[in-house]
Design an enzyme around this catalytic site. Structure first.
Site, PDB file in Angstrom:
ATOM      1  N   HIS A 157     -25.608 -17.665 -15.298  1.00 28.51           N
ATOM      2  CA  HIS A 157     -24.523 -18.619 -15.065  1.00 28.51           C
ATOM      3  C   HIS A 157     -24.857 -19.677 -14.024  1.00 28.51           C
ATOM      4  CE1 HIS A 157     -20.299 -19.844 -15.157  1.00 28.51           C
ATOM      5  NE2 HIS A 157     -20.285 -19.838 -13.827  1.00 28.51           N
TER       6      HIS A 157
ATOM      7  N   ASP B 141     -25.520 -15.700 -19.830  1.00 30.94           N
ATOM      8  CA  ASP B 141     -24.418 -15.861 -18.887  1.00 30.94           C
ATOM      9  C   ASP B 141     -23.514 -14.641 -18.963  1.00 30.94           C
ATOM     10  OD1 ASP B 141     -22.129 -16.666 -17.450  1.00 30.94           O
ATOM     11  OD2 ASP B 141     -22.407 -18.763 -18.022  1.00 30.94           O
TER      12      ASP B 141
ATOM     13  N   SER C 219     -19.185 -24.292 -14.090  1.00 30.52           N
ATOM     14  CA  SER C 219     -18.197 -23.233 -14.240  1.00 30.52           C
ATOM     15  C   SER C 219     -16.796 -23.825 -14.465  1.00 30.52           C
ATOM     16  CB  SER C 219     -18.246 -22.310 -13.023  1.00 30.52           C
ATOM     17  OG  SER C 219     -17.593 -21.094 -13.283  1.00 30.52           O
TER      18      SER C 219
END
Length: 447
Positions: A383, A349, A256
Site C-alpha cells: 500500500h 495491497d 490512500s
C-alpha cells in the site's frame, strides 16, 4: 601507557580483518533522499567477513539495516558490485542499506519511519563490523570503521510558505525565487495532520507543492466527520492565484483515502485540476459523508465488525469497506470527467482492495472510450508507495484501528516499485500540470 595502547592497536590490526587503513566511504555524503549513494570499503584483508550496518535515529526512534559481505582480492567491497550474503537484504543492492532498514531492537512493535520535520536532514551512520553479525549483536559491537552521511527531503534551495487563508491551512514548499512553478496539491490519507515529506521533495524537484491537511491540524476538525469539497476547491483557487504558480491548471498527488479527495477534485472542478496522481487509491467515495455545493455525495461504508486479527497479531482491515458492487448511485467516481490521470497500484495491497478498485475503474474508462489515464500495476507491492530509498514499512501501528496493520508487499519487489514510480510521477506532473491537454476535449465529444 602509550606503549600499551600501541600494542593493543597493533594486535587489532594484525589479528583483525583489515589492513593499516580500513575505511568506509560514501559518495556523495549529502544528498536528497531520492538520490543514490555509492558506498565502498577499502583497506580490509582479502577474504575476511564483515558486516556493514546503517543506523538512523529519528525523534527518539531508531532504524537500521545491515548486510554480510566477504572482502574481495583487492581488500575492497563495493555495494554496486558485491552481494550481501545475509542481513536485512541479500544480493547486489546498491541502496539496500537504506530501504531495508527496520526498527532497532528494544522498541515498541509497529514503528513506521515517517519524516515529520523536513527542515532537518536524516543523519545516517555507516559502520563496519568484524564477522557476520545479527541485529542483536550489532547493538553492542564496536565498529572497525565508520562514516556519516546526510539525506534530506528538502533541498537548501527550497523555501516554505505557511498557509492560513480563509478556511484553508497547510504549507507550500517551493523553489526559491519568483517562478512561476508548476503547482501541485499533495495529500495523504487517514493519518491526518500535516505530512510534508513528499511535498518537500516535489519542491526540491522544481514544483510549488502545497502540503494540504484536512483534519487533525491547527484549527481543522480533529477527525474526518464530514468532507466539504469547497475546502479543497478553495485551496486549489488559492494556490493557482499565487504569482509564483504557473497558470493553466493545478496538479493533485494523493495516496490512500486522499485519492478519494483528489479524484473528486479532478472530476467536480476539472477545469482547475489538469493532472491527478492516485496512489493506492479508491474508485468510489468511502468511509465518510461528502458534499459539494449543497449536494450530498454517497459513499461506501466502513464496517468495523469485519475487522480481523491474524495469527501474527496484525489487524486486517482489507474487508472492512462495503463491496464496490453495493455502491449507491453517485458514490462511484466519474473519472471520465477528469483531464489527466495516473494510477499507481500495488497488487499485494493489504490495506485497501486497490486492485479491485482499479479493475473497476479501468473497465469503466474503457467502456467509455477514454484516453485520459494510465494505470501502473506493481506485483509484490503493498500500500505504501512512496519516494524511494527511505526505510520501507510493511507493517506498522495505525491509530484509526489502534493496532498494528499489514500494509502488504515483499521488501525487494516493493522497493522496485518505488524506484519506478517516482520518476514516472515527476514526469507526469511536469508534462500535464499547468498545461491544457486535448484528452478532456476529445472526451467531451464522446459523452
Amino acid at each position: 601507557m602509550h606503549g600499551l595502547d600501541f600494542t593493543i592497536e597493533t594486535n587489532r590490526i594484525i589479528q583483525g580483518v583489515h589492513r593499516t587503513m580500513a575505511t568506509i566511504y560514501a559518495t556523495p555524503t549529502t544528498t536528497l533522499t531520492d538520490e543514490k549513494v555509492q558506498i565502498k570499503l577499502s583497506g580490509f584483508d582479502s577474504g575476511s567477513k564483515v558486516t556493514v550496518r546503517s543506523f538512523l535515529p529519528e525523534k527518539g526512534l531508531h532504524f537500521e539495516a545491515h548486510g554480510h559481505f566477504v572482502v574481495d582480492g583487492n581488500g575492497e567491497i563495493s555495494m554496486e558490485q558485491d552481494p550481501s550474503l545475509g542481513g536485512t537484504y541479500t544480493d547486489v543492492e546498491p541502496m539496500g542499506l537504506f530501504w531495508s532498514m527496520t526498527q532497532s531492537p528494544g522498541q515498541k512493535r509497529g514503528l513506521r519511519f515517517m519524516k515529520k520535520d523536513v527542515n532537518k536532514p536524516m543523519q545516517i551512520t555507516l559502520s563496519v563490523h568484524k564477522g557476520h553479525l545479527d541485529i542483536s549483536a550489532l547493538q553492542t559491537d564496536a565498529p572497525i570503521a565508520k562514516t556519516q552521511i546526510q539525506r534530506s527531503y528538502m533541498s537548501s534551495d527550497v523555501e516554505i510558505i505557511k498557509v492560513r487563508s480563509g478556511k484553508v491551512r497547510g504549507k507550500v514548499f517551493k523553489p526559491k525565487g519568483p517562478g512561476p512553478f508548476k503547482g501541485v496539491i499533495d495529500m495523504f490519507g487517514g493519518a491526518g495532520g500535516l505530512l510534508a515529506y513528499r511535498a518537500a521533495l516535489l519542491a526540491s524537484r522544481g514544483f510549488a507543492a502545497y502540503a494540504l491537511p484536512y483534519f487533525r491540524y491547527e484549527d481543522l476538525p480533529s477527525s474526518v466527520g464530514q468532507v466539504e469539497l469547497e475546502y479543497f476547491e478553495e485551496a486549489t483557487d488559492w494556490l493557482q492565484s499565487q504569482s509564483f504558480v504557473q497558470p493553466g491548471g493545478i496538479g493533485v498527488c494523493a495516496v490512500s483515502y486522499g485519492t478519494v479527495l483528489g479524484a473528486r477534485m479532478a472530476t467536480e472542478f476539472p477545469e482547475k485540476i489538469s493532472a491527478c496522481v492516485s496512489i493506492s487509491g479508491c474508485s468510489a467515495n468511502i468511509t465518510v459523508p461528502m458534499s459539494y455545493k449543497g449536494r450530498d455525495i454517497p459513499y461506501l461504508n466502513f464496517d468495523y465488525s469485519r475487522m480481523k486479527t491474524t495469527e501474527a497479531g496484525l489487524v486486517n482491515i482489507y474487508d472492512m469497506i462495503d463491496p464496490l458492487e453495493t455502491a449507491p448511485a453517485g458514490a462511484l467516481i466519474e473519472f471520465e470527467k477528469a483531464q489527466n490521470l495516473l494510477f499507481f497500484v500495488g497488487m499485494d495491497d493489504k490495506n485497501l482492495p486497490a486492485q479491485h478498485f482499479i479493475d473497476a475503474t479501468e473497465k469503466r474508462l474503457k467502456a467509455l472510450g477514454c484516453n485520459n489515464y494510465e494505470i501502473v500495476r506493481y506485483p509484490g507491492c503493498g500500500h505504501l508507495i512512496e519516494p524511494p530509498y527511505a526505510p520501507i514499512t510493511l507493517v506498522s501501528y495505525y491509530k484509526a484501528v489502534d493496532g498494528v496493520i499489514e500494509w502488504g508487499g515483499s521488501l525487494r519487489e516493493h522497493q522496485r516499485a518505488l524506484e519506478h514510480h517516482w520518476p514516472k510521477l515527476l514526469q507526469f506532473l511536469d508534462k500535464h500540470v499547468g498545461s491544457q491537454t486535448t484528452s478532456r476535449q476529445s472526451l467531451h465529444s464522446k459523452l
